[in-house]
Design an enzyme around this catalytic site. Structure first.
Site, mmCIF file in Angstrom:
data_model
loop_
_atom_site.group_PDB
_atom_site.id
_atom_site.type_symbol
_atom_site.label_atom_id
_atom_site.label_comp_id
_atom_site.label_asym_id
_atom_site.label_seq_id
_atom_site.Cartn_x
_atom_site.Cartn_y
_atom_site.Cartn_z
ATOM 1 N N GLU A 78 -9.949 -18.646 -42.426
ATOM 2 C CA GLU A 78 -11.232 -19.279 -42.765
ATOM 3 C C GLU A 78 -11.696 -20.217 -41.660
ATOM 4 O O GLU A 78 -12.880 -20.262 -41.315
ATOM 5 C CB GLU A 78 -11.108 -20.071 -44.074
ATOM 6 C CG GLU A 78 -10.646 -19.260 -45.259
ATOM 7 C CD GLU A 78 -9.143 -19.343 -45.463
ATOM 8 O OE1 GLU A 78 -8.385 -19.092 -44.492
ATOM 9 O OE2 GLU A 78 -8.718 -19.631 -46.598
ATOM 10 N N CYS A 109 -8.925 -25.607 -45.860
ATOM 11 C CA CYS A 109 -10.028 -24.673 -45.665
ATOM 12 C C CYS A 109 -11.165 -24.916 -46.652
ATOM 13 O O CYS A 109 -12.339 -24.826 -46.292
ATOM 14 C CB CYS A 109 -9.516 -23.245 -45.780
ATOM 15 S SG CYS A 109 -8.354 -22.797 -44.467
#
Length: 211
Positions: A78, A109
């Site tokens: 991510e 994330c």
């Protein structure tokens, strides 16, 4: 809560949001692109997690797990995709963008997605050990934060989870083979395998450690 006089089992329950046919097909298409990135991570010896960032109906950035190769604990799929997307957009805030990832994002994330002001996040397999989109905690549901990003999970969950299960199973087999050639007692090897293996098929408890 208003008293309806009904026992709890008969109380009307809130129903999860169900995407329409077009949204579902769109989610599948972009999650398959994220799975392609996960396969690149696997080929590089990293835990197979992949992500893509979508703007409108176009993928503008891709990323896969790279903490081992990059020697960077923050190099999750991510984060890689978000960094690439920010450079393309020319801004660290991307309120018109969506992110698709094969595994439920961790706290790091999830926080980055909220800081990026993403519109929507879609993930595949859940992560009961470090997931921050509902499994361990839910940062996306925290109303006190100054931005709310909608989230949907479970898209191609079986396929995403199977890739992780296969990866960790292969790693355990490799470890056992090494122990067999170095004379490590079988009982000791079994104990170590149980204590280092993820307890859930979809867990990335070793996302930063594929060695």
């Amino acid at each position: 809560m208003r008293d309806t006089g009904l026992p709890p089992a008969l109380m009307p329950q809130a129903q999860p949001e169900v995407p329409d046919r077009h949204e579902h097909a769109r989610d599948i298409r972009f999650m398959r692109a994220a799975l392609e990135e996960a396969r690149l991570a696997e080929k590089a010896g990293e835990v197979p997690v992949g992500a893509v960032v979508v703007w409108g109906d176009e993928i503008i950035a891709r990323g896969h797990n790279l903490p081992i190769g990059a020697v960077d604990p923050s190099a999750h799929a991510e984060m890689q995709a978000l960094r690439a997307a920010a450079r393309i957009v020319g801004n660290y805030r991307m309120p018109e963008c969506e992110l698709y990832v094969t595994l439920e994002p961790c706290a790091m994330c999830s926080g980055a997605m909220l800081h990026a002001r993403l519109r929507h996040v879609v993930f595949g397999a859940t992560d009961p050990k470090t997931g921050a989109a509902g499994s361990v905690l839910d940062l996306f549901a925290e109303a006190r934060l100054n931005h709310q990003t909608t989230v949907r999970g479970g898209v191609l969950a079986d396929e995403c989870g199977q890739m992780l299960r296969d990866f960790f199973a292969a790693r355990r087999r490799a470890r056992k083979a090494v122990r067999g050639t170095t004379g490590v007692p079988a009982a000791a090897a079994a104990i170590e395998t149980r204590t280092t293996a993820p307890s859930s098929a979809s867990s990335d408890s070793h996302r930063n450690d594929a060695t």
